[in-house]
Write a protein that holds these residues in place. Structure first.
Motif, PDB file in Angstrom:
ATOM      1  N   ALA A 145     -50.412  14.155  35.522  1.00 47.58           N
ATOM      2  CA  ALA A 145     -50.001  13.297  36.624  1.00 47.58           C
ATOM      3  C   ALA A 145     -50.926  12.092  36.753  1.00 47.58           C
ATOM      4  CB  ALA A 145     -50.001  14.091  37.926  1.00 47.58           C
ATOM      5  N   ARG A 146     -50.321  10.961  37.067  1.00 53.22           N
ATOM      6  CA  ARG A 146     -51.098   9.757  37.321  1.00 53.22           C
ATOM      7  C   ARG A 146     -51.555   9.735  38.778  1.00 53.22           C
ATOM      8  NH1 ARG A 146     -46.481   5.903  34.976  1.00 53.22           N
ATOM      9  NH2 ARG A 146     -45.356   7.397  36.295  1.00 53.22           N
ATOM     10  N   PRO A 147     -52.522   8.892  39.109  1.00 52.73           N
ATOM     11  CA  PRO A 147     -53.081   8.913  40.468  1.00 52.73           C
ATOM     12  C   PRO A 147     -52.052   8.791  41.578  1.00 52.73           C
ATOM     13  CG  PRO A 147     -54.469   7.606  39.028  1.00 52.73           C
ATOM     14  CD  PRO A 147     -53.267   7.986  38.217  1.00 52.73           C
ATOM     15  N   GLY A 148     -51.012   7.997  41.372  1.00 53.21           N
ATOM     16  CA  GLY A 148     -50.029   7.780  42.431  1.00 53.21           C
ATOM     17  C   GLY A 148     -48.890   8.771  42.455  1.00 53.21           C
ATOM     18  N   ASP A 149     -48.822   9.687  41.487  1.00 53.43           N
ATOM     19  CA  ASP A 149     -47.723  10.638  41.424  1.00 53.43           C
ATOM     20  C   ASP A 149     -47.811  11.657  42.557  1.00 53.43           C
ATOM     21  OD1 ASP A 149     -46.826   9.365  39.188  1.00 53.43           O
ATOM     22  OD2 ASP A 149     -47.570  10.869  37.763  1.00 53.43           O
ATOM     23  N   GLN A 150     -46.641  12.027  43.105  1.00 55.20           N
ATOM     24  CA  GLN A 150     -46.594  12.989  44.197  1.00 55.20           C
ATOM     25  C   GLN A 150     -46.542  14.438  43.715  1.00 55.20           C
ATOM     26  OE1 GLN A 150     -46.843  12.034  47.520  1.00 55.20           O
ATOM     27  NE2 GLN A 150     -47.339  10.095  46.504  1.00 55.20           N
ATOM     28  N   ASP A 151     -46.190  14.650  42.460  1.00 50.58           N
ATOM     29  CA  ASP A 151     -46.131  16.007  41.928  1.00 50.58           C
ATOM     30  C   ASP A 151     -46.584  15.995  40.479  1.00 50.58           C
ATOM     31  OD1 ASP A 151     -43.984  14.874  40.570  1.00 50.58           O
ATOM     32  OD2 ASP A 151     -42.497  15.764  41.894  1.00 50.58           O
ATOM     33  N   GLY A 152     -46.397  17.105  39.787  1.00 52.13           N
ATOM     34  CA  GLY A 152     -46.791  17.177  38.381  1.00 52.13           C
ATOM     35  C   GLY A 152     -48.143  17.810  38.155  1.00 52.13           C
ATOM     36  N   ARG A 153     -48.807  18.266  39.241  1.00 46.87           N
ATOM     37  CA  ARG A 153     -50.157  18.822  39.108  1.00 46.87           C
ATOM     38  C   ARG A 153     -50.183  20.349  39.210  1.00 46.87           C
ATOM     39  NH1 ARG A 153     -50.415  14.180  42.094  1.00 46.87           N
ATOM     40  NH2 ARG A 153     -51.842  12.551  41.327  1.00 46.87           N
ATOM     41  N   GLY A 154     -49.030  20.966  39.425  1.00 48.86           N
ATOM     42  CA  GLY A 154     -48.983  22.381  39.721  1.00 48.86           C
ATOM     43  C   GLY A 154     -49.656  23.267  38.709  1.00 48.86           C
ATOM     44  N   MET A 155     -49.268  23.143  37.430  1.00 47.22           N
ATOM     45  CA  MET A 155     -49.821  24.027  36.420  1.00 47.22           C
ATOM     46  C   MET A 155     -51.280  23.695  36.117  1.00 47.22           C
ATOM     47  SD  MET A 155     -47.391  25.943  36.371  1.00 47.22           S
ATOM     48  CE  MET A 155     -48.218  27.131  35.323  1.00 47.22           C
ATOM     49  N   ALA A 156     -51.669  22.441  36.342  1.00 43.45           N
ATOM     50  CA  ALA A 156     -53.083  22.089  36.188  1.00 43.45           C
ATOM     51  C   ALA A 156     -53.916  22.781  37.261  1.00 43.45           C
ATOM     52  CB  ALA A 156     -53.264  20.566  36.275  1.00 43.45           C
ATOM     53  N   ILE A 157     -53.369  22.865  38.474  1.00 42.31           N
ATOM     54  CA  ILE A 157     -54.053  23.572  39.559  1.00 42.31           C
ATOM     55  C   ILE A 157     -54.185  25.051  39.213  1.00 42.31           C
ATOM     56  CG2 ILE A 157     -53.798  24.340  41.948  1.00 42.31           C
ATOM     57  CD1 ILE A 157     -52.524  21.605  42.534  1.00 42.31           C
ATOM     58  N   VAL A 158     -53.116  25.637  38.699  1.00 39.36           N
ATOM     59  CA  VAL A 158     -53.148  27.052  38.314  1.00 39.36           C
ATOM     60  C   VAL A 158     -54.223  27.288  37.255  1.00 39.36           C
ATOM     61  CG1 VAL A 158     -51.843  28.913  37.202  1.00 39.36           C
ATOM     62  CG2 VAL A 158     -50.728  27.464  38.910  1.00 39.36           C
ATOM     63  N   ALA A 159     -54.266  26.431  36.238  1.00 40.63           N
ATOM     64  CA  ALA A 159     -55.242  26.590  35.153  1.00 40.63           C
ATOM     65  C   ALA A 159     -56.674  26.439  35.663  1.00 40.63           C
ATOM     66  CB  ALA A 159     -54.962  25.573  34.055  1.00 40.63           C
ATOM     67  N   THR A 160     -56.883  25.515  36.601  1.00 41.78           N
ATOM     68  CA  THR A 160     -58.228  25.266  37.126  1.00 41.78           C
ATOM     69  C   THR A 160     -58.740  26.441  37.955  1.00 41.78           C
ATOM     70  OG1 THR A 160     -57.842  22.871  37.161  1.00 41.78           O
ATOM     71  CG2 THR A 160     -59.597  23.728  38.576  1.00 41.78           C
ATOM     72  N   LEU A 161     -57.885  27.020  38.759  1.00 43.67           N
ATOM     73  CA  LEU A 161     -58.316  28.078  39.672  1.00 43.67           C
ATOM     74  C   LEU A 161     -58.326  29.462  39.037  1.00 43.67           C
ATOM     75  CD1 LEU A 161     -56.453  27.014  42.946  1.00 43.67           C
ATOM     76  CD2 LEU A 161     -58.846  26.615  42.337  1.00 43.67           C
ATOM     77  N   SER A 162     -57.667  29.598  37.886  1.00 47.14           N
ATOM     78  CA  SER A 162     -57.491  30.921  37.290  1.00 47.14           C
ATOM     79  C   SER A 162     -58.489  31.192  36.174  1.00 47.14           C
ATOM     80  CB  SER A 162     -56.076  31.061  36.725  1.00 47.14           C
ATOM     81  OG  SER A 162     -55.109  30.796  37.703  1.00 47.14           O
TER      82      SER A 162
ATOM     83  N   ARG B  54     -57.497  33.266  33.725  1.00 46.47           N
ATOM     84  CA  ARG B  54     -56.503  33.182  32.652  1.00 46.47           C
ATOM     85  C   ARG B  54     -55.137  32.965  33.287  1.00 46.47           C
ATOM     86  NH1 ARG B  54     -59.807  37.385  31.143  1.00 46.47           N
ATOM     87  NH2 ARG B  54     -58.536  38.832  32.378  1.00 46.47           N
ATOM     88  N   SER B  55     -54.227  32.362  32.546  1.00 49.34           N
ATOM     89  CA  SER B  55     -52.848  32.210  33.019  1.00 49.34           C
ATOM     90  C   SER B  55     -51.932  32.120  31.816  1.00 49.34           C
ATOM     91  CB  SER B  55     -52.696  30.961  33.902  1.00 49.34           C
ATOM     92  OG  SER B  55     -53.005  29.785  33.171  1.00 49.34           O
ATOM     93  N   GLY B  56     -50.661  32.384  32.041  1.00 48.96           N
ATOM     94  CA  GLY B  56     -49.720  32.327  30.930  1.00 48.96           C
ATOM     95  C   GLY B  56     -48.302  32.597  31.388  1.00 48.96           C
ATOM     96  N   CYS B  57     -47.423  32.760  30.405  1.00 50.95           N
ATOM     97  CA  CYS B  57     -46.015  33.020  30.684  1.00 50.95           C
ATOM     98  C   CYS B  57     -45.471  33.926  29.582  1.00 50.95           C
ATOM     99  CB  CYS B  57     -45.235  31.703  30.736  1.00 50.95           C
ATOM    100  SG  CYS B  57     -43.557  31.859  31.356  1.00 50.95           S
ATOM    101  N   GLU B  58     -44.666  34.902  29.983  1.00 50.84           N
ATOM    102  CA  GLU B  58     -44.110  35.848  29.016  1.00 50.84           C
ATOM    103  C   GLU B  58     -42.605  35.975  29.220  1.00 50.84           C
ATOM    104  OE1 GLU B  58     -46.182  39.419  29.879  1.00 50.84           O
ATOM    105  OE2 GLU B  58     -48.167  38.612  29.328  1.00 50.84           O
TER     106      GLU B  58
ATOM    107  N   GLY C 103     -34.351  39.122  30.831  1.00 44.50           N
ATOM    108  CA  GLY C 103     -33.451  38.246  31.576  1.00 44.50           C
ATOM    109  C   GLY C 103     -34.046  36.919  31.973  1.00 44.50           C
ATOM    110  N   GLY C 104     -35.282  36.640  31.589  1.00 48.39           N
ATOM    111  CA  GLY C 104     -35.898  35.381  32.009  1.00 48.39           C
ATOM    112  C   GLY C 104     -37.350  35.311  31.598  1.00 48.39           C
ATOM    113  N   LYS C 105     -38.253  35.226  32.581  1.00 44.67           N
ATOM    114  CA  LYS C 105     -39.679  35.096  32.250  1.00 44.67           C
ATOM    115  C   LYS C 105     -40.524  35.558  33.418  1.00 44.67           C
ATOM    116  CE  LYS C 105     -40.370  30.357  33.956  1.00 44.67           C
ATOM    117  NZ  LYS C 105     -39.042  30.177  34.572  1.00 44.67           N
ATOM    118  N   VAL C 106     -41.814  35.762  33.121  1.00 49.90           N
ATOM    119  CA  VAL C 106     -42.824  36.039  34.133  1.00 49.90           C
ATOM    120  C   VAL C 106     -43.970  35.065  33.914  1.00 49.90           C
ATOM    121  CG1 VAL C 106     -44.507  37.679  35.025  1.00 49.90           C
ATOM    122  CG2 VAL C 106     -42.259  38.494  34.338  1.00 49.90           C
ATOM    123  N   ALA C 107     -44.245  34.243  34.922  1.00 51.36           N
ATOM    124  CA  ALA C 107     -45.411  33.365  34.891  1.00 51.36           C
ATOM    125  C   ALA C 107     -46.525  34.071  35.667  1.00 51.36           C
ATOM    126  CB  ALA C 107     -45.088  32.014  35.516  1.00 51.36           C
ATOM    127  N   TRP C 108     -47.747  34.078  35.099  1.00 50.91           N
ATOM    128  CA  TRP C 108     -48.815  34.865  35.718  1.00 50.91           C
ATOM    129  C   TRP C 108     -50.140  34.131  35.673  1.00 50.91           C
ATOM    130  CZ3 TRP C 108     -52.884  35.888  32.485  1.00 50.91           C
ATOM    131  CH2 TRP C 108     -52.634  35.800  31.103  1.00 50.91           C
TER     132      TRP C 108
END
Length: 307
Positions: A270-287, A289-293, A297-302
């Motif tokens: 995300a660029r400085p003025g963007d209102q979104d796009g930071r979600g997964m970066a926040i997850v990676a920073t606070l976690s 480990r993180s991933g997706c499996e 029928g779909g997926k599990v993000a963890w």
């Protein structure tokens, strides 16, 4: 007002549903669009009372044929055969209510909710599909309604299928709660969350209650934020209902959000003025480990966070 649309609404209490349906009917009649409602007796009578309070004339509308009100059970008896909706009989019922080649019609129905409540989920989903066939052939604007707690307590695959059969998922009133939080075990599993923005607030309450029960107060802020981002991803990019779980073991708390979408979370820059796009970066920073499996029928993000 769309001529062809199939909307599902989850409601928190009957009064909220009645007010919504009355507004839906009044708006349609005001725009010169005839209306058909197929509902429970109590709701049908309550809607008439609210319509009168809004200045509409339900008695006159019924007399001139612009408002047709039918009982859900009686109407279903016309096309249900051995517990399943018969396509030909259903088409005949629709044709009697919405003449071929006519103008748009607004409709409200509770037949699918009655079937679901009785445990006849497959029949309810078949009926939703038959409505889509009817809408493709004729200009019908259809509003279906389910009690929110009914959907939140159902299977993820069934709720996902119901959502997929509609053009839009809406909420009348509050989002259903996330379910009871166990006080002793090391795992907490939420009920089903619908793909609506209000679900994120329900997720936050679920996380806070679970971590409080485990006396992990220091983790509430980070785990709540991580879970919120994973839930937002399921809603925004997956357009899917989802279920959240928390487990604690080996010095970590694991957050998992399961949905029925194949769209995996992506980390954006995300660029400085963007209102979104930071979600997964926040997850990676606070976690830790993180991933997706993938699931059948779909997926599990963890994500895992240190205790």
């Amino acid at each position: 007002m769309a001529e062809r649309e199939h909307v599902v609404a989850a409601y928190d209490e009957p009064g909220a549903l009645v007010a919504c349906v009355a507004s839906f009917v009044a708006e349609s009649l005001e725009n010169g669009i005839p209306v058909v409602t197929i509902s429970r007796t109590a709701h049908r009578r309550a809607v008439d009372d609210v319509l009168a309070g809004l200045g509409a004339d339900p008695v006159g509308a019924k007399r001139d044929g612009t408002l047709v009100t039918l009982d859900a059970d009686e109407t279903m008896s016309l096309f249900m055969v051995e517990g399943r909706p018969d396509p030909a009989r259903f088409a005949a019922v629709v044709a009697s209510l919405v003449p071929t080649g006519g103008g748009p019609v607004s409709a409200f129905g509770e037949m699918v909710a009655l079937l679901w409540e009785r445990g006849e989920v497959a029949a309810a989903l078949e009926l939703e599909s038959l409505w889509n066939t009817a809408i493709a052939a004729q200009p019908i604007r259809l509003l279906c309604a389910y009690p929110g707690e009914l959907l939140s307590g159902s299977s993820l695959s069934d709720v996902a299928r119901a959502c997929d059969l509609h053009d839009r998922v809406s909420l009348i009133g509050a989002h259903p709660g996330a379910g009871d939080i166990p006080r002793c075990p090391d795992a907490a599993l939420s009920s089903i969350h619908l793909p609506v923005p209000a679900a994120v607030s329900s997720v936050r309450h679920f996380v806070r209650d679970a971590l409080t029960a485990w006396d992990l107060h220091a983790l509430i802020g980070d785990v709540t934020l991580v879970t919120s981002e994973l839930a937002t991803n399921a809603i925004t990019h997956g357009s899917s209902p989802f279920r959240t779980s928390l487990t604690r073991a080996d010095g970590v708390v694991r957050v998992a959000v399961e949905d029925r979408s194949r769209a995996w979370p992506e980390r954006h820059h995300a660029r400085p003025g963007d209102q979104d796009g930071r979600g997964m970066a926040i997850v990676a920073t606070l976690s830790l480990r993180s991933g997706c499996e993938s699931t059948p029928g779909g997926k599990v993000a963890w994500a895992e966070l240190n205790i």
